[in-house]
Write a protein that holds these residues in place. Structure first.
Motif, PDB file in Angstrom:
ATOM      1  N   ASN A 321     -12.063  -5.961  -4.628  1.00 16.79           N
ATOM      2  CA  ASN A 321     -13.435  -6.401  -4.915  1.00 16.79           C
ATOM      3  C   ASN A 321     -14.309  -6.543  -3.675  1.00 16.79           C
ATOM      4  OD1 ASN A 321     -13.537  -6.833  -7.887  1.00 16.79           O
ATOM      5  ND2 ASN A 321     -11.701  -7.984  -7.370  1.00 16.79           N
ATOM      6  N   PHE A 322     -13.752  -6.176  -2.526  1.00 15.99           N
ATOM      7  CA  PHE A 322     -14.536  -6.223  -1.285  1.00 15.99           C
ATOM      8  C   PHE A 322     -15.726  -5.278  -1.433  1.00 15.99           C
ATOM      9  CE2 PHE A 322     -15.170  -4.795   3.209  1.00 15.99           C
ATOM     10  CZ  PHE A 322     -15.512  -6.025   3.736  1.00 15.99           C
ATOM     11  N   LYS A 323     -16.905  -5.779  -1.067  1.00 11.71           N
ATOM     12  CA  LYS A 323     -18.127  -5.006  -1.260  1.00 11.71           C
ATOM     13  C   LYS A 323     -18.313  -4.025  -0.110  1.00 11.71           C
ATOM     14  CE  LYS A 323     -21.698  -7.472  -1.495  1.00 11.71           C
ATOM     15  NZ  LYS A 323     -22.544  -8.640  -1.616  1.00 11.71           N
ATOM     16  N   ILE A 324     -18.118  -2.773  -0.367  1.00  9.43           N
ATOM     17  CA  ILE A 324     -18.233  -1.753   0.685  1.00  9.43           C
ATOM     18  C   ILE A 324     -18.831  -0.510   0.039  1.00  9.43           C
ATOM     19  CG2 ILE A 324     -15.745  -1.211   0.388  1.00  9.43           C
ATOM     20  CD1 ILE A 324     -15.813  -0.452   3.444  1.00  9.43           C
ATOM     21  N   ARG A 325     -20.078  -0.649  -0.365  1.00  9.56           N
ATOM     22  CA  ARG A 325     -20.706   0.419  -1.131  1.00  9.56           C
ATOM     23  C   ARG A 325     -21.442   1.395  -0.224  1.00  9.56           C
ATOM     24  NH1 ARG A 325     -23.809  -3.365  -5.349  1.00  9.56           N
ATOM     25  NH2 ARG A 325     -24.513  -4.236  -3.371  1.00  9.56           N
ATOM     26  N   GLY A 326     -21.322   2.655  -0.547  1.00 14.35           N
ATOM     27  CA  GLY A 326     -22.034   3.680   0.208  1.00 14.35           C
ATOM     28  C   GLY A 326     -23.515   3.635  -0.128  1.00 14.35           C
ATOM     29  N   SER A 327     -24.354   3.732   0.893  1.00 18.16           N
ATOM     30  CA  SER A 327     -25.785   3.639   0.611  1.00 18.16           C
ATOM     31  C   SER A 327     -26.613   4.558   1.476  1.00 18.16           C
ATOM     32  CB  SER A 327     -26.257   2.199   0.822  1.00 18.16           C
ATOM     33  OG  SER A 327     -26.121   1.846   2.177  1.00 18.16           O
ATOM     34  N   SER A 328     -25.973   5.261   2.402  1.00 17.71           N
ATOM     35  CA  SER A 328     -26.803   6.012   3.345  1.00 17.71           C
ATOM     36  C   SER A 328     -26.200   7.362   3.691  1.00 17.71           C
ATOM     37  CB  SER A 328     -27.013   5.192   4.617  1.00 17.71           C
ATOM     38  OG  SER A 328     -25.782   4.696   5.083  1.00 17.71           O
ATOM     39  N   GLY A 329     -27.034   8.206   4.259  1.00 17.78           N
ATOM     40  CA  GLY A 329     -26.620   9.515   4.729  1.00 17.78           C
ATOM     41  C   GLY A 329     -27.260   9.793   6.071  1.00 17.78           C
ATOM     42  N   LYS A 330     -27.093  11.018   6.535  1.00 16.71           N
ATOM     43  CA  LYS A 330     -27.538  11.306   7.893  1.00 16.71           C
ATOM     44  C   LYS A 330     -27.851  12.785   8.028  1.00 16.71           C
ATOM     45  CE  LYS A 330     -27.638  10.069  12.370  1.00 16.71           C
ATOM     46  NZ  LYS A 330     -26.631  10.381  13.367  1.00 16.71           N
ATOM     47  N   LEU A 331     -28.935  13.103   8.736  1.00 18.10           N
ATOM     48  CA  LEU A 331     -29.203  14.481   9.133  1.00 18.10           C
ATOM     49  C   LEU A 331     -29.237  14.529  10.650  1.00 18.10           C
ATOM     50  CD1 LEU A 331     -30.075  14.815   6.126  1.00 18.10           C
ATOM     51  CD2 LEU A 331     -31.960  16.237   6.937  1.00 18.10           C
ATOM     52  N   ASN A 332     -28.530  15.473  11.245  1.00 10.21           N
ATOM     53  CA  ASN A 332     -28.615  15.705  12.681  1.00 10.21           C
ATOM     54  C   ASN A 332     -29.181  17.098  12.861  1.00 10.21           C
ATOM     55  OD1 ASN A 332     -27.287  13.204  13.486  1.00 10.21           O
ATOM     56  ND2 ASN A 332     -25.468  14.108  12.568  1.00 10.21           N
ATOM     57  N   ILE A 333     -30.274  17.179  13.614  1.00 13.98           N
ATOM     58  CA  ILE A 333     -31.029  18.439  13.634  1.00 13.98           C
ATOM     59  C   ILE A 333     -31.237  18.929  15.067  1.00 13.98           C
ATOM     60  CG2 ILE A 333     -33.181  19.557  12.927  1.00 13.98           C
ATOM     61  CD1 ILE A 333     -33.460  17.309  10.811  1.00 13.98           C
ATOM     62  N   ALA A 334     -30.893  20.198  15.300  1.00 14.73           N
ATOM     63  CA  ALA A 334     -31.195  20.849  16.574  1.00 14.73           C
ATOM     64  C   ALA A 334     -32.585  21.470  16.467  1.00 14.73           C
ATOM     65  CB  ALA A 334     -30.149  21.910  16.886  1.00 14.73           C
ATOM     66  N   LEU A 335     -33.454  21.156  17.436  1.00 11.83           N
ATOM     67  CA  LEU A 335     -34.844  21.606  17.382  1.00 11.83           C
ATOM     68  C   LEU A 335     -35.166  22.513  18.565  1.00 11.83           C
ATOM     69  CD1 LEU A 335     -36.509  18.182  16.496  1.00 11.83           C
ATOM     70  CD2 LEU A 335     -36.286  20.157  14.972  1.00 11.83           C
ATOM     71  N   ASP A 336     -35.995  23.504  18.290  1.00 16.77           N
ATOM     72  CA  ASP A 336     -36.384  24.466  19.317  1.00 16.77           C
ATOM     73  C   ASP A 336     -37.447  23.903  20.266  1.00 16.77           C
ATOM     74  OD1 ASP A 336     -35.960  26.917  20.462  1.00 16.77           O
ATOM     75  OD2 ASP A 336     -37.531  27.932  19.317  1.00 16.77           O
ATOM     76  N   GLY A 337     -37.978  22.757  19.949  1.00 16.55           N
ATOM     77  CA  GLY A 337     -38.998  22.134  20.791  1.00 16.55           C
ATOM     78  C   GLY A 337     -39.310  20.761  20.241  1.00 16.55           C
ATOM     79  N   LEU A 338     -40.189  20.041  20.915  1.00 19.40           N
ATOM     80  CA  LEU A 338     -40.574  18.710  20.460  1.00 19.40           C
ATOM     81  C   LEU A 338     -41.607  18.845  19.342  1.00 19.40           C
ATOM     82  CD1 LEU A 338     -40.093  15.694  21.085  1.00 19.40           C
ATOM     83  CD2 LEU A 338     -42.066  15.802  22.621  1.00 19.40           C
ATOM     84  N   PRO A 339     -41.315  18.347  18.145  1.00 23.15           N
ATOM     85  CA  PRO A 339     -42.288  18.481  17.056  1.00 23.15           C
ATOM     86  C   PRO A 339     -43.520  17.613  17.296  1.00 23.15           C
ATOM     87  CG  PRO A 339     -40.327  17.283  16.313  1.00 23.15           C
ATOM     88  CD  PRO A 339     -40.093  17.649  17.742  1.00 23.15           C
ATOM     89  N   SER A 340     -44.637  18.012  16.694  1.00 29.43           N
ATOM     90  CA  SER A 340     -45.829  17.170  16.800  1.00 29.43           C
ATOM     91  C   SER A 340     -45.997  16.406  15.485  1.00 29.43           C
ATOM     92  CB  SER A 340     -47.062  18.026  17.082  1.00 29.43           C
ATOM     93  OG  SER A 340     -47.060  19.169  16.274  1.00 29.43           O
ATOM     94  N   PHE A 341     -46.516  15.207  15.595  1.00 32.14           N
ATOM     95  CA  PHE A 341     -46.726  14.370  14.419  1.00 32.14           C
ATOM     96  C   PHE A 341     -48.201  14.026  14.305  1.00 32.14           C
ATOM     97  CE2 PHE A 341     -42.292  13.878  15.420  1.00 32.14           C
ATOM     98  CZ  PHE A 341     -41.695  13.949  14.175  1.00 32.14           C
ATOM     99  N   HIS A 342     -48.677  13.983  13.088  1.00 33.78           N
ATOM    100  CA  HIS A 342     -50.098  13.726  12.838  1.00 33.78           C
ATOM    101  C   HIS A 342     -50.567  12.477  13.579  1.00 33.78           C
ATOM    102  CE1 HIS A 342     -50.418  16.896  10.029  1.00 33.78           C
ATOM    103  NE2 HIS A 342     -49.656  16.361   9.099  1.00 33.78           N
TER     104      HIS A 342
END
Lengths: 538, 394
Positions: A321-342
């Motif tokens: 009954n130990f509470k150990i619930r999965g709740s998250s994921g992960k993306l690791n991304i290789a980028l060709d340059g620094l993205p721009s954000f609005h």
């Protein structure tokens, strides 16, 4: 057959820390690791040529400086580089920036609400009061309130004293913090949606609860109580990725004469006449030792590698009954340059911090609704960073690596296993969200590693992919972590111990559970204590 | 001629327009009459630019003296404690110079630019002393502090950033070497020197080309994560690397009013800079006497328990005061609490256990801790990349 003094199951950061202290004390110690590489969830791997990812854990704050210094982790290659601030992009094209510098932070907040900017000073003071209460207990075993042993009584008295020092108001605040939802807590201070969302996200990270679920205020506190070089609440990157933490710990352990054995998948802990005798691997090999320490989570420890016949029914019941619930994921991304954000200049210090796209608590709660419905969040909460803006070692010059922590992702999709199509859908929801705020993001993607709870569990062994080895709610903290009666790192069988994040003080790459467990083991062996105590905040 | 009020206004370095644009915090200090930033964006982040990527520091206010003429080497050899004849052309030497009493007046670097051509960089203003010392030597002494602009580029990606700027072959430059590159019709001098204990270079350029140099450097350095840093970050780095700061860790002898407050090279742990094989140099007799009689003090680096910097602490041995701390810092890369101390002899052997009496304040309340500390024999930060030829990309 060779017999070790102690065997540690699992070469995660806590297993390695525990092993390092046992070896430092002079014991002959082996760490057995299932994977061909060490680190557990503190791992860096090159999956795309030239790019190193922090595949699981990705930032560092809670790692105890006392341990880093004592085990000479800097000499063994570890460097933790702080990052300042963060940013939440809003749907209206504006953003809320969280600056490292106090006065800039005030002005940015005042741009959204002068009242919130003022309230933030009160909020910070209140949060710091709480971290001050908890921080001294990180490098100690939690006192058992039912024990009459002098050591427990003394610690309890100390705890009571610091409690009383806080006064009635402080005490009430503490109870609020440990029981309230992060949403309710933040509503008491702030009026701006984006500010509340920015601060509130850390209340649900790694937790299968929503921002309006009771108990999430503590999770926020858990993310505040670390420090980088004494700056409480600051976070940093491990240079070279989080695997550098495990690599430095391994070097330190080996310098004390320890041995790490990879590709060693433990099948069970061998118990005879109520005493530990060693472990048996899945391939049939046996390793003998009178002390076996499990760095696995409590479920895996008691339901997988221990024989049910060696355990009491009550303990098995608790483990189940130990509470150990999965709740998250992960993306690791290789980028060709620094993205721009609005709206954000690429040279802004906000770019170096944690980025988010969820601009209200309402949206955070809706993201949780999807989890309850048995699916990934269609509008997820992400904690996204680009560490290659301060770390030249993880990508070629001018190129970048992005780490995207994603909340929520359930352990099962509508009761069934994750399929590759589900995984693709999960990935798309994240990439769509980022691309909505970054016009060039999609075109910069060279490679993407996507990890749902399925992949996290398969690779690290964390049950359901729960990053903290068990949820950080008050019912599973202090003397209740993992279960009442087992919070002081000793297992149910003589010679068996636990050292993972499933024990006090919990997860987050602290290395404190591993060190605290080593202290108890050495105490049982009547050997001198070689584990450092905590630095005092004042 | 400038009016008196103009002439005494605080000066701006040749990089000022660029420095001011980058100085987001508007945190200004002064250095030898120049307005210089203590921090640009954040002290910790700037410190980590030095230790993880590349940091840029405007060191133009440094006092720079050009020594030329047939007697230049002989002149310098009498002036400083090191044997200047061993600093070959194209090399830089760190040294101290003493007064006749063998007390350190200053520390600095000697750049051997070419035959009979040297540059001396010094912390203290030394025009008067240098001219005075020139009596009888065929040398010319020129103060070129205002004419030569300088940038320190320090950190693991510093070489990569400078190579990207087109400084071909720089990776072959050895520590304490110097070399020239053509730059926009002038000459850019690059030395592999610095005050951070890391891989690093210093760029020397005529003042009128300073802004252009800054722009080129930051343009080329962007993929190598280059950032400017101020004097606060430099102070953290130099303590971690074990470097003494004149005016902080010792009183320049000629400005010490009270007797006994100045120090000899031996008392600062700089005895290795004294070459007694030279027949004559300033302070030699006094230093020979000190060698025979023993020193009064000893410089010690301390590893202090806990995380409270031992700033201005008394150092105790057996409950008795035996010294004081001159510099102290929590070192973020070495994760060590370091202090520099002046200890009375015979204290300060490597490994000696002492106690630092540390006072610190939290919300107006002062607290005292008696922190155990140990004398350590080497700086806590000294990475192999500092010496590597060629250095790596990071």
């Amino acid at each position: 057959m060779k017999k070790y003094d102690a065997i540690v199951i699992g070469a995660g950061h806590n297993g390695l820390t525990n092993a390092a202290y046992l070896a430092k004390s002079g014991l002959d110690v082996a760490v057995l690791e299932r994977n061909p590489y060490i680190g557990g969830a503190t791992v860096s791997r090159e999956l795309h040529r030239g790019w190193t990812y922090s595949n699981c854990s990705y930032v560092c704050s809670l790692l105890r400086p006392e341990i880093a210094r004592d085990l000479e982790l800097p000499r063994h290659g570890l460097q933790v580089v702080p990052y300042g601030g963060g940013v939440t992009f809003m749907r209206n094209g504006d953003y809320y920036g969280n600056y490292y510098d106090h006065n800039r932070q005030y002005r940015e907040m005042a741009r959204h609400s002068k009242r919130d900017a003022n309230a933030y000073e009160r909020y910070t003071t209140d949060v710091m009061k709480q971290t001050r209460l908890i921080r001294p207990y990180l490098l100690r075993r939690p006192p058992d309130p039912t024990s009459l042993k002098p050591r427990d009584l003394r610690d309890l008295l100390g705890f009571a004293r610091s409690f009383m020092e806080m006064g009635e108001e402080g005490l009430a605040d503490t109870l609020r913090f440990w029981t309230k939802s992060v949403g309710d807590y933040l509503n008491e201070y702030f009026e701006t949606d984006a500010i509340k969302a920015h601060l509130g996200g850390t209340g649900v990270i790694g937790t299968a609860l929503g921002v309006y679920s009771p108990g999430t205020a503590y999770v926020l506190l858990h993310h505040y109580m670390g420090d980088v070089d004494g700056n409480v609440g600051s976070w940093g990157f491990a240079r070279g990725g989080m695997g550098a933490v495990a690599a430095a710990l391994e070097k330190s352990f080996r310098a004390f004469g320890g041995e790490v054995i990879c590709d060693a998948d433990v099948d069970r802990i061998i118990v005879r006449h109520g005493k530990v005798r060693g472990v048996a691997l899945k391939n049939g090999d046996e390793y003998l030792a009178d002390i076996v320490v499990s760095n696995l989570d409590p479920r895996r420890t008691f339901l997988d590698v221990m024989d049910e016949g060696d355990l009491s029914a009550e303990l098995l019941h608790r483990a189940r009954n130990f509470k150990i619930r999965g709740s998250s994921g992960k993306l690791n991304i290789a980028l060709d340059g620094l993205p721009s954000f609005h709206g954000l200049d690429k040279s802004s210090p906000l770019m170096v911090g944690d980025m988010h796209f969820t601009d209200s608590l309402e949206r955070l709660e809706r993201a949780y609704d999807d989890w309850k419905d048995g699916t990934w969040s269609k509008d997820p909460y992400v904690d996204m960073l680009i560490p290659t803006q301060t770390d030249p070692t993880m990508a070629p010059p001018g190129k970048h690596m992005m780490t995207v922590f994603v909340q929520y992702a359930p352990p099962k999709i509508n009761g069934g296993e994750w399929t590759d199509a589900d995984k693709a859908g999960f990935e798309k929801s994240v990439i769509d969200q980022i691309a909505a705020h970054s016009p060039d993001f999609r075109d910069l993607i060279l490679h993407c590693e996507t990890r749902t709870p399925r992949e996290i569990e398969a690779e690290t062994g964390l049950t359901e992919g729960n990053i903290f080895q068990g949820e950080l709610t008050f019912d599973q903290l202090l003397f209740n972590r993992p279960f009442p009666g087992y919070s002081q790192y000793r297992g149910p069988v003589r010679g068996m111990y636990m050292c993972g994040s499933g024990t006090h003080p919990g997860g987050g790459v602290m290395a404190a559970p591993g060190a605290n467990a080593a202290r108890e083991i050495l105490r049982d062996l009547r050997r001198p204590d070689v584990v450092p105590g905590g630095y005092a905040d004042d | 001629m400038k009016s008196a009020s103009d002439a005494t206004m605080m000066l701006r370095t040749p990089f000022h327009s660029r420095v001011a644009a980058a100085c987001e915090l508007n945190a200004w200090g002064t250095w030898k009459g120049y307005t210089t930033p203590t921090a640009y964006t954040d002290v910790e982040l700037e410190y980590f630019a030095i230790r993880s990527t590349a940091g840029v520091f405007d060191l133009s206010p440094m006092n720079k003296y050009r020594i030329t003429g047939p007697d230049a080497e002989a002149y310098l050899n009498r002036l400083v404690t090191r044997d200047v004849s061993k600093i070959r052309a194209g090399r830089v030497g760190y040294t101290v110079w003493c007064n006749d009493a063998g007390q350190v007046m200053d520390d600095g670097t000697i750049f051997h630019l070419g035959e009979n051509d040297y540059r001396v960089c010094a912390f203290a203003r030394a025009t008067d002393w240098l001219h005075w010392s020139a009596l009888g030597f065929d040398v010319e002494v020129v103060d070129e502090s205002d004419e030569v602009a300088a940038l320190a580029v320090q950190g693991p990606t510093s070489c990569a950033a400078l190579l990207a700027m087109g400084l071909v072959g720089l990776e072959q430059l050895k520590p304490f070497g110097l070399t020239m590159f053509p730059f926009e019709g002038g000459t850019l001098m690059v030395s592999r020197t610095g005050f951070t204990g890391d891989l690093g270079y210093e760029l020397w350029i005529a003042a009128d080309k300073a802004e252009l140099l800054w722009d080129r450097l930051f343009e080329a350095g962007r993929p190598h994560l280059i950032k400017p840093f101020g004097s606060d970050a430099l102070d953290m780095a130099r303590i971690e690397a074990g470097f003494l700061q004149a005016g902080v860790d010792f009183v320049p002898a000629e400005s010490a009013v009270r007797s006994g407050r100045s120090r000899s090279p031996y008392e600062l742990g700089l005895g290795w800079l004294v070459d007694m094989d030279k027949p004559v140099f300033n302070g030699r007799k006094a230093l020979l006497r000190e060698q025979a009689r023993g020193s009064r003090y000893r410089f010690a680096m301390l590893d202090v328990d806990g995380n409270k910097p031992a700033s201005h602490s008394f150092i105790l041995s057996g409950g008795k005061k035996v010294g004081t701390v001159t510099s102290a810092a929590w070192c973020p890369t070495a994760k060590t609490n370091v202090a520099f101390a002046q200890l009375e002899m015979p204290h300060g052997d490597v490994g000696q256990e002492l106690v630092a009496e540390i006072y610190y304040q939290r919300e107006l309340q002062w607290t005292r801790v008696m922190a155990p500390c140990r004398v350590i024999g080497a700086p806590v930060f000294n990475p192999p990349r500092r010496r590597a030829v060629p250095p790596g990309a990071f």
